[in-house]
Design a protein around this motif. Sequence first.
Motif, short mmCIF file in Angstrom:
data_model
loop_
_atom_site.label_atom_id
_atom_site.label_comp_id
_atom_site.label_asym_id
_atom_site.label_seq_id
_atom_site.Cartn_x
_atom_site.Cartn_y
_atom_site.Cartn_z
N ASP A 190 0.74 -1.28 0.09
CA ASP A 190 0.07 -0.02 -0.10
C ASP A 190 0.84 1.14 -0.04
OD1 ASP A 190 -1.93 1.97 0.55
OD2 ASP A 190 -3.16 0.62 1.47
N ALA A 191 1.53 1.45 1.09
CA ALA A 191 2.29 2.89 1.17
C ALA A 191 3.84 2.65 1.36
CB ALA A 191 1.66 3.63 2.31
N VAL A 192 4.34 3.65 0.98
CA VAL A 192 6.06 3.59 1.06
C VAL A 192 6.61 4.77 1.66
CG1 VAL A 192 8.26 2.87 -0.24
CG2 VAL A 192 6.02 1.84 -0.91
N ALA A 193 7.55 4.64 2.60
CA ALA A 193 8.45 5.48 3.14
C ALA A 193 10.01 5.06 2.90
CB ALA A 193 8.13 5.87 4.47
N VAL A 194 10.94 5.66 2.32
CA VAL A 194 12.04 5.35 2.23
C VAL A 194 12.96 6.20 3.25
CG1 VAL A 194 14.13 5.27 0.79
CG2 VAL A 194 11.95 4.69 -0.27
N SER A 195 14.06 5.44 3.94
CA SER A 195 14.56 6.30 4.96
C SER A 195 16.23 6.79 4.43
CB SER A 195 14.82 5.45 6.17
OG SER A 195 15.79 4.47 5.89
N GLN A 196 16.95 7.55 4.94
CA GLN A 196 18.20 8.16 4.59
C GLN A 196 19.01 7.18 4.74
OE1 GLN A 196 19.40 11.64 6.64
NE2 GLN A 196 17.25 12.85 6.22
N SER A 197 18.88 5.84 5.65
CA SER A 197 19.85 4.75 5.51
C SER A 197 19.57 3.70 4.41
CB SER A 197 19.37 4.13 6.93
OG SER A 197 18.24 3.45 6.79
N GLY A 198 18.49 4.17 3.56
CA GLY A 198 18.11 3.26 2.34
C GLY A 198 17.05 2.19 3.04
N LYS A 199 16.80 2.13 4.16
CA LYS A 199 15.82 0.99 4.45
C LYS A 199 14.33 1.55 4.19
CE LYS A 199 18.03 -1.13 8.26
NZ LYS A 199 18.28 -1.46 9.88
N ILE A 200 13.57 0.63 3.78
CA ILE A 200 12.27 0.78 3.08
C ILE A 200 11.09 0.24 4.04
CG2 ILE A 200 10.62 0.47 1.34
CD1 ILE A 200 13.46 0.06 -0.52
N TYR A 201 10.43 1.25 4.30
CA TYR A 201 9.13 0.94 5.28
C TYR A 201 8.00 1.11 4.30
CZ TYR A 201 12.68 1.35 8.80
OH TYR A 201 13.82 1.32 9.60
N PHE A 202 7.04 0.04 4.51
CA PHE A 202 5.70 0.00 3.78
C PHE A 202 4.66 -0.92 4.38
CE2 PHE A 202 8.30 -3.94 2.50
CZ PHE A 202 7.55 -4.77 1.87
N THR A 203 3.50 -0.78 4.04
CA THR A 203 2.47 -1.26 4.54
C THR A 203 1.80 -2.51 3.70
OG1 THR A 203 0.84 0.33 3.82
CG2 THR A 203 1.81 0.47 5.98
N ASP A 204 1.44 -3.69 4.41
CA ASP A 204 0.63 -4.67 3.67
C ASP A 204 -0.79 -4.56 4.22
OD1 ASP A 204 -0.12 -6.93 2.33
OD2 ASP A 204 0.92 -8.28 3.65
N ALA A 205 -1.72 -3.97 3.67
CA ALA A 205 -2.86 -3.41 4.30
C ALA A 205 -3.74 -4.65 4.84
CB ALA A 205 -3.46 -2.72 3.24
N SER A 206 -3.65 -5.70 4.16
CA SER A 206 -4.53 -6.86 4.44
C SER A 206 -3.84 -8.22 4.22
CB SER A 206 -5.90 -6.71 3.86
OG SER A 206 -6.59 -8.16 3.97
N THR A 207 -3.62 -9.25 5.03
CA THR A 207 -2.87 -10.28 4.54
C THR A 207 -4.03 -11.37 4.37
OG1 THR A 207 -2.97 -11.05 6.86
CG2 THR A 207 -0.98 -9.76 6.08
N ARG A 208 -5.38 -10.92 4.18
CA ARG A 208 -6.28 -11.83 3.70
C ARG A 208 -7.00 -11.46 2.44
NH1 ARG A 208 -9.33 -15.32 6.65
NH2 ARG A 208 -11.11 -14.41 6.03
N PHE A 209 -7.12 -10.25 2.09
CA PHE A 209 -7.98 -10.08 0.81
C PHE A 209 -6.93 -9.02 -0.26
CE2 PHE A 209 -10.91 -10.16 4.35
CZ PHE A 209 -11.59 -11.22 3.95
N ALA A 210 -6.36 -9.94 -1.21
CA ALA A 210 -5.70 -9.42 -2.26
C ALA A 210 -6.57 -8.78 -3.45
CB ALA A 210 -4.73 -10.32 -2.88
#
Length: 377
Positions: free
Chosen positions: A154-174
């Motif tokens: 769903d959503a993405v945020a890239v840190s200055q260290s290069g690590k990427i944080y993102f959401t997996d909104a639902s693990t049931r309904f693709a």
Amino acid sequence: MLQEDAMKKIFAAVALIVVLLTAYLTLWPVPVDPVQWIPPLSDGYSGPHAVNTGLAGLRMISLGREEGPEHIVIGKDQKLYTTVAGGKILRMNQDGTQQEVYADTGGPVLGFDFDARGNIVAADVDRGLVLISPDKNITVLTDNVNGDPIRFADAVAVSQSGKIYFTDASTRFAPKKWGGIFPASLIDILEQRSTGRVLEYDPAAQTTRIVAKGFSFANGVVLSEDENWLFVNETGKYRVWKISVTAQDLDIASPGESAVILFENLPGYPDNLMRGLHGKIWLGFAKPRNPAIDQRVITSTPFMRKLTYRLPKFLWPLPKPYGHVLAFTEDGRIVADLQDPGGRYPETTGVTETADRLYIQSLHAKGIGWLPKDNVF
């Protein structure tokens, strides 16, 4: 006598229809398995969210045949980049001129960010987390966590260290299996099993881990200015969380000191989060809350949730259109609240701020709405 026989047949037919309809509404198997959830009583549009028309005078940038500018980012080239339905990312000048298709992942992209090398890191709901290089090559970075598929990136945020944080909104309904993004999100929120999660991808180690889990539709995400915290929208429970980036497989049902609720009982369904200028974070609401949905006899009863799913989609209690965005500081102070009670610009999912404009994001609009900041601050 013949008339009496005819009336009996009509009565029997009507009775049979009623019996079959009742059996369908109460007994027909459905793929959702709702759990009990008692929502907080809504304060409505009051206090810092008092009704206003600050968002009613949007100006428009046409996208031609495209629609759904769900996420907008200003690139280092000062161009405006936006997702649209179907997987395209468009690039244009900030006034909307010279529009071009910058990339096409083939699957809907809900959120993206730029890394230090100018790559776009995008959440493709069908493919997972993908990287789009400046020469337009597309690579899947990760599509699973320890073998468990990422079903709703769903959503993405890239840190200055290069690590990427993102959401997996639902693990049931693709979305690709449940009729698309909007229907899949509705079903997940209807079920309230809270299977959404926040993930971290480390490009150096090429590993994916769970930061936190247990969200009722994990949506927008941004980093704090010191990059020690993540702000995350929990759409299905009207909340915004503040979560430590060092959290490891944290269940927010028992958050401890690694996570706190920054906002709760919001008047709508929070969607995207975007960093603004001067320490602000912008939040958009895809829909307002619906009193019919908030009635506890409906939402707290799994049976009633199943019954709702069995209804034809046009009978679902969808909230009315209502434009709403707000800005807050990292300590939870609301510094702007803009609304359009008429809902002329649908699903105001977020805001992208520049020195002189606010660009409004939307899941289904056929153009990009914007406001001069002189009209706001």
